[in-house]
Write an enzyme that holds these catalytic residues in place. Sequence first.
Site, PDB file in Angstrom:
ATOM      1  N   ASN A   1     -10.995  -2.610  -5.435  1.00  0.00           N
ATOM      2  CA  ASN A   1     -10.228  -1.628  -6.222  1.00  0.00           C
ATOM      3  C   ASN A   1     -10.899  -1.262  -7.551  1.00  0.00           C
ATOM      4  OD1 ASN A   1      -7.029  -2.883  -5.033  1.00  0.00           O
ATOM      5  ND2 ASN A   1      -8.109  -1.038  -4.404  1.00  0.00           N
TER       6      ASN A   1
ATOM      7  N   ASP B   1       0.827  -1.204   0.000  1.00  0.00           N
ATOM      8  CA  ASP B   1       0.000   0.000   0.000  1.00  0.00           C
ATOM      9  C   ASP B   1       0.866   1.261   0.000  1.00  0.00           C
ATOM     10  OD1 ASP B   1      -2.349   1.405  -0.063  1.00  0.00           O
ATOM     11  OD2 ASP B   1      -2.836   1.111   2.052  1.00  0.00           O
TER      12      ASP B   1
ATOM     13  N   ARG C   1       0.323   7.662  -2.684  1.00  0.00           N
ATOM     14  CA  ARG C   1       0.908   8.711  -1.830  1.00  0.00           C
ATOM     15  C   ARG C   1       2.393   8.898  -2.124  1.00  0.00           C
ATOM     16  NH1 ARG C   1      -1.371   6.110   3.409  1.00  0.00           N
ATOM     17  NH2 ARG C   1      -1.885   4.514   1.866  1.00  0.00           N
ATOM     18  N   TRP C   2       3.078   7.826  -2.462  1.00  0.00           N
ATOM     19  CA  TRP C   2       4.499   7.920  -2.845  1.00  0.00           C
ATOM     20  C   TRP C   2       4.640   8.838  -4.059  1.00  0.00           C
ATOM     21  CZ3 TRP C   2       7.191   6.865  -7.322  1.00  0.00           C
ATOM     22  CH2 TRP C   2       8.586   6.729  -7.220  1.00  0.00           C
TER      23      TRP C   2
ATOM     24  N   THR D   1     -10.943  -6.845  -4.735  1.00  0.00           N
ATOM     25  CA  THR D   1     -12.271  -6.790  -5.354  1.00  0.00           C
ATOM     26  C   THR D   1     -12.881  -5.386  -5.184  1.00  0.00           C
ATOM     27  OG1 THR D   1     -13.125  -7.771  -3.294  1.00  0.00           O
ATOM     28  CG2 THR D   1     -12.861  -9.252  -5.157  1.00  0.00           C
TER      29      THR D   1
ATOM     30  N   ASN E   1       1.308   3.354  -2.908  1.00  0.00           N
ATOM     31  CA  ASN E   1       1.857   3.748  -4.220  1.00  0.00           C
ATOM     32  C   ASN E   1       1.423   5.160  -4.609  1.00  0.00           C
ATOM     33  OD1 ASN E   1       2.827   1.170  -4.346  1.00  0.00           O
ATOM     34  ND2 ASN E   1       1.460   0.468  -5.987  1.00  0.00           N
TER      35      ASN E   1
HETATM   36  C1  IPE Z   1      -5.377  -2.745  -0.296  1.00  0.00           C
HETATM   37  O1  IPE Z   1      -5.030  -1.410  -0.498  1.00  0.00           O
HETATM   38  C2  IPE Z   1      -5.418  -3.473  -1.615  1.00  0.00           C
HETATM   39  C3  IPE Z   1      -4.119  -3.663  -2.254  1.00  0.00           C
HETATM   40  C4  IPE Z   1      -2.968  -3.357  -1.756  1.00  0.00           C
HETATM   41  C5  IPE Z   1      -4.193  -4.272  -3.555  1.00  0.00           C
HETATM   42  P1  IPE Z   1      -6.155  -0.288  -0.640  1.00  0.00           P
HETATM   43  O2  IPE Z   1      -5.443   1.014  -0.773  1.00  0.00           O
HETATM   44  O3  IPE Z   1      -7.111  -0.644  -1.700  1.00  0.00           O
HETATM   45  O4  IPE Z   1      -6.904  -0.404   0.772  1.00  0.00           O
HETATM   46  P2  IPE Z   1      -7.781   0.650   1.558  1.00  0.00           P
HETATM   47  O5  IPE Z   1      -8.780   1.191   0.588  1.00  0.00           O
HETATM   48  O6  IPE Z   1      -6.849   1.732   2.033  1.00  0.00           O
HETATM   49  O7  IPE Z   1      -8.358  -0.118   2.686  1.00  0.00           O
HETATM   50  C1  IPE Z   2      -1.557   0.195  -3.410  1.00  0.00           C
HETATM   51  O1  IPE Z   2      -1.309   1.565  -3.472  1.00  0.00           O
HETATM   52  C2  IPE Z   2      -1.726  -0.407  -4.785  1.00  0.00           C
HETATM   53  C3  IPE Z   2      -3.098  -0.847  -5.107  1.00  0.00           C
HETATM   54  C4  IPE Z   2      -4.106  -0.835  -4.285  1.00  0.00           C
HETATM   55  C5  IPE Z   2      -3.319  -1.323  -6.460  1.00  0.00           C
HETATM   56  P1  IPE Z   2      -2.499   2.593  -3.505  1.00  0.00           P
HETATM   57  O2  IPE Z   2      -2.862   2.874  -4.929  1.00  0.00           O
HETATM   58  O3  IPE Z   2      -3.617   2.146  -2.634  1.00  0.00           O
HETATM   59  O4  IPE Z   2      -1.807   3.885  -2.877  1.00  0.00           O
HETATM   60  P2  IPE Z   2      -2.442   4.908  -1.850  1.00  0.00           P
HETATM   61  O5  IPE Z   2      -2.973   4.119  -0.704  1.00  0.00           O
HETATM   62  O6  IPE Z   2      -3.530   5.635  -2.587  1.00  0.00           O
HETATM   63  O7  IPE Z   2      -1.306   5.796  -1.464  1.00  0.00           O
HETATM   64 MG    MG Z   3      -4.061   2.396  -0.683  1.00  0.00          MG
END
Ligand code: IPE
Ligand code: IPE
Ligand code: MG
Length: 252
Positions: A58, A10, A14-15, A56, A12
């Site tokens: 996302n 998790d 925000r990075w 599921t 990506n």
């Molecule tokens: C969890 O991350 C799913 C994956 C890393 C693929 P999310 O970013 O979707 O989770 P929430 O929404 O913060 O709970």
């Molecule tokens: C995790 O990073 C990757 C996936 C869920 C596919 P995020 O895309 O959730 O990154 P943040 O949480 O918005 O920073």
């Molecule tokens: Mg996330």
Amino acid sequence: MPAHLAVIMDGNGRWAKARGLPRVMGHRAGVEALKTTLRLCSDWGIGALTAYAFSTENWSRPGDEVSFLMTLFERVLQRELGALEREQVRIRFLGDLEALPQRLQELIVEASERTEKNKGIHFNVCTNYGGRHELVYAAQKLAERAARGELDPALIDENIFAAELFTAGEVDPDLLIRTSGERRISNFLLWQLAYAEIHVTNVFWPDFDVVALTKALVDYQSRSRRFGGLEPNKRLDNTNALEPTAVRHLGA
Ligand code: IPE
Ligand code: IPE
Ligand code: MG
């Protein structure tokens, strides 16, 4: 060492935001962190790595981010398959794969088949994976077998249930790592994480590296796992534990 490591990759987005980049650049950078993690786990004798790539839930993201991710999965799989094969990685994809784009489904079948006899690390990529979906799907399959008269409902136990999960045949994760500081499971491996140790790090996934992984493993090794009993149930074979000198060497 954990026999099975699970990671919620998790942070990506925000990075990328912190660098003034579009979110999708964070996903691209995240692939590199996953490759590094897989190689380290393989080198350090961790038997299985299960990574949460797409939940599921996302699908509720903007369409262009979802399509970018699907295309990224296709490109990375195509590009890395040869190396995975050479390095003896056995790759599998866990989740409701039928909802994925056709081309990605074909690549998944090819990658799974080409690596299924490999003797190295088990690399499970959770794609369109949801813990609740997995449990409901398992219940459906058991109910169908019972309705056909092939299974006595009274005989359903934890082993028979677990055999219907996507992770059938895999030991439960010993350690769950979640990056980016979020303290939740987000529908990941609800059954399998029953007794996993949980390590949360504030590091965003694209920055997850040898130091961050070492810290997680050292944290894991400091835990007393009791599994509901009173005695710490340490692994008898502890010969894999990281030597303190090795940890210093890695700068952790
Ligand atoms: C969890 O991350 C799913 C994956 C890393 C693929 P999310 O970013 O979707 O989770 P929430 O929404 O913060 O709970
Ligand atoms: C995790 O990073 C990757 C996936 C869920 C596919 P995020 O895309 O959730 O990154 P943040 O949480 O918005 O920073
Ligand atoms: Mg996330």
